[in-house]
Write an enzyme that holds these catalytic residues in place. Sequence first.
Site, short mmCIF file in Angstrom:
data_model
loop_
_atom_site.label_atom_id
_atom_site.label_comp_id
_atom_site.label_asym_id
_atom_site.label_seq_id
_atom_site.Cartn_x
_atom_site.Cartn_y
_atom_site.Cartn_z
N GLU A 21 4.34 -5.28 7.39
CA GLU A 21 3.58 -4.22 8.10
C GLU A 21 4.04 -3.97 9.53
O GLU A 21 4.08 -2.83 9.97
CB GLU A 21 2.08 -4.55 8.08
CG GLU A 21 1.40 -4.27 6.75
CD GLU A 21 1.49 -5.42 5.76
OE1 GLU A 21 2.29 -6.37 5.99
OE2 GLU A 21 0.78 -5.38 4.76
N GLU A 34 -0.90 -9.23 -0.45
CA GLU A 34 -2.33 -9.42 -0.15
C GLU A 34 -3.16 -9.44 -1.43
O GLU A 34 -4.11 -10.21 -1.55
CB GLU A 34 -2.80 -8.30 0.80
CG GLU A 34 -2.22 -8.47 2.20
CD GLU A 34 -2.52 -7.30 3.11
OE1 GLU A 34 -2.14 -6.16 2.76
OE2 GLU A 34 -3.12 -7.51 4.17
N ALA A 40 0.87 -1.17 0.00
CA ALA A 40 0.00 0.00 0.00
C ALA A 40 0.91 1.22 0.00
O ALA A 40 2.06 1.14 0.45
CB ALA A 40 -0.87 -0.02 1.25
N GLY A 57 0.41 -4.93 0.94
CA GLY A 57 -0.78 -4.95 0.09
C GLY A 57 -0.55 -5.65 -1.25
O GLY A 57 -1.49 -6.16 -1.86
N1 COA Z 1 4.59 3.01 -0.68
C1 COA Z 1 4.99 4.16 -1.23
N2 COA Z 1 6.11 4.26 -1.97
C2 COA Z 1 6.83 3.15 -2.14
C3 COA Z 1 6.48 1.92 -1.59
C4 COA Z 1 5.29 1.87 -0.82
N3 COA Z 1 4.84 0.74 -0.28
N4 COA Z 1 7.42 1.00 -1.92
C5 COA Z 1 8.32 1.64 -2.68
N5 COA Z 1 7.97 2.94 -2.81
C6 COA Z 1 8.70 4.00 -3.54
C7 COA Z 1 9.91 4.50 -2.78
O1 COA Z 1 9.52 5.47 -1.82
C8 COA Z 1 10.73 5.07 -3.89
O2 COA Z 1 10.18 6.30 -4.27
P1 COA Z 1 11.16 7.60 -4.54
O3 COA Z 1 12.05 7.16 -5.67
O4 COA Z 1 10.21 8.68 -4.90
O5 COA Z 1 11.91 7.80 -3.27
C9 COA Z 1 10.47 4.11 -5.05
O6 COA Z 1 9.23 3.46 -4.73
C10 COA Z 1 11.54 3.05 -5.22
O7 COA Z 1 11.69 2.36 -4.00
P2 COA Z 1 13.11 2.19 -3.25
O8 COA Z 1 12.84 1.98 -1.79
O9 COA Z 1 14.03 3.30 -3.62
O10 COA Z 1 13.62 0.86 -3.93
P3 COA Z 1 14.64 -0.21 -3.31
O11 COA Z 1 15.01 -1.11 -4.42
O12 COA Z 1 15.73 0.49 -2.57
O13 COA Z 1 13.79 -1.03 -2.22
C11 COA Z 1 11.85 -2.20 -1.39
C12 COA Z 1 12.72 -1.83 -2.61
C13 COA Z 1 10.64 -2.90 -1.90
C14 COA Z 1 12.64 -3.11 -0.45
C15 COA Z 1 11.45 -0.90 -0.65
O14 COA Z 1 10.91 0.01 -1.58
C16 COA Z 1 10.44 -1.08 0.46
O15 COA Z 1 10.77 -1.58 1.52
N6 COA Z 1 9.18 -0.67 0.20
C17 COA Z 1 8.13 -0.71 1.19
C18 COA Z 1 7.63 -2.10 1.39
C19 COA Z 1 6.57 -2.13 2.46
O16 COA Z 1 6.83 -1.92 3.63
N7 COA Z 1 5.34 -2.42 2.05
C20 COA Z 1 4.24 -2.57 2.93
C21 COA Z 1 3.43 -1.34 3.00
S1 COA Z 1 2.09 -1.54 4.13
#
Ligand code: COA
Length: 258
Positions: free
Chosen positions: A135, A115, A66, A112
């Site tokens: 989460e 999910e 999400a 999400g």
């Molecule tokens: N919500 C909003 N933005 C998200 C996102 C999320 N769940 N997951 C990734 N993004 C965005 C990042 O903020 C980044 O945006 P920016 O370039 O404007 O800063 C872009 O997507 C790329 O992500 P980034 O974190 O730079 O990539 P990465 O390869 O370093 O890491 C992940 C990849 C998936 C490990 C990392 O993005 C992450 O942990 N995301 C969140 C996962 C999460 O907790 N999801 C559950 C949400 S309830």
Amino acid sequence: MEFENILVNQQENMATVTINRPTKLNALNRDTIQELHDAFKVLNKDKSVKVIILTGSGEKAFVAGADIAEFSDFSVKEGGKLAAKGQKLLFDYVENLATPVIAAVNGFALGGGLELAMACHFRVASDNAKMGLPEVSLGVIPGYGGTQRLPQLVGKGRANEMIMTAGMIDAQKALSYGLVNYVVTPEELMPLCEKLAGKITNNSSVAIRYAIKAVNAGFSTDTDGFDKEIKAFGECFGTDDFKEGTTAFLEKRKAHFE
Ligand code: COA
């Protein structure tokens, strides 16, 4: 169909829905959830669409969760509403859709995203996929059905471990857990999904619709799955597809369903 955050492509009796926010790793914001709902609704009404494949754009992510930026300042009330609305509009909606939906998990499927993949009728993953429910690392719990569907698919102990550690599992582990049905290379992902979709389209859409209802009834607390199966089984006998399917078998020919 034209949308801002998703792409919908229809070829013969198959449709592909692609979540298209690659720079945000296809994170599900409010608009994307609404657009997905609208697209599934239209595709489900279209009798020519017999199966839907759901995937994410780019090579990195199916859906990375999400959109955290959207709910970081929510109150208790807003948080509850977010989960309730999302479950109704998208996650429960997909699970109960009459048209089968295959998740093509092409990278990160987190929060999400996992999910959503779990709400689909089954899942195929590319070997670079990573899945998890992170989460609790953000101070929340999965709110789009994750605490229910993950234990259903992988068992309570494995689900609890994934939820409590907030860790990611790779595609092979997901395969061994039964969370995905196949693991293939990224290049093979869509062709395999299309091959499976092709097998589905040969069968009776009406019967598949009843099967989805009966299977889902078994996971619902207010329905008796066996009872639902009996009723759905009986109703099949009143359909043209049943007549065609059984007649074709007895005439030693291939059935042609509408
Ligand atoms: N919500 C909003 N933005 C998200 C996102 C999320 N769940 N997951 C990734 N993004 C965005 C990042 O903020 C980044 O945006 P920016 O370039 O404007 O800063 C872009 O997507 C790329 O992500 P980034 O974190 O730079 O990539 P990465 O390869 O370093 O890491 C992940 C990849 C998936 C490990 C990392 O993005 C992450 O942990 N995301 C969140 C996962 C999460 O907790 N999801 C559950 C949400 S309830």
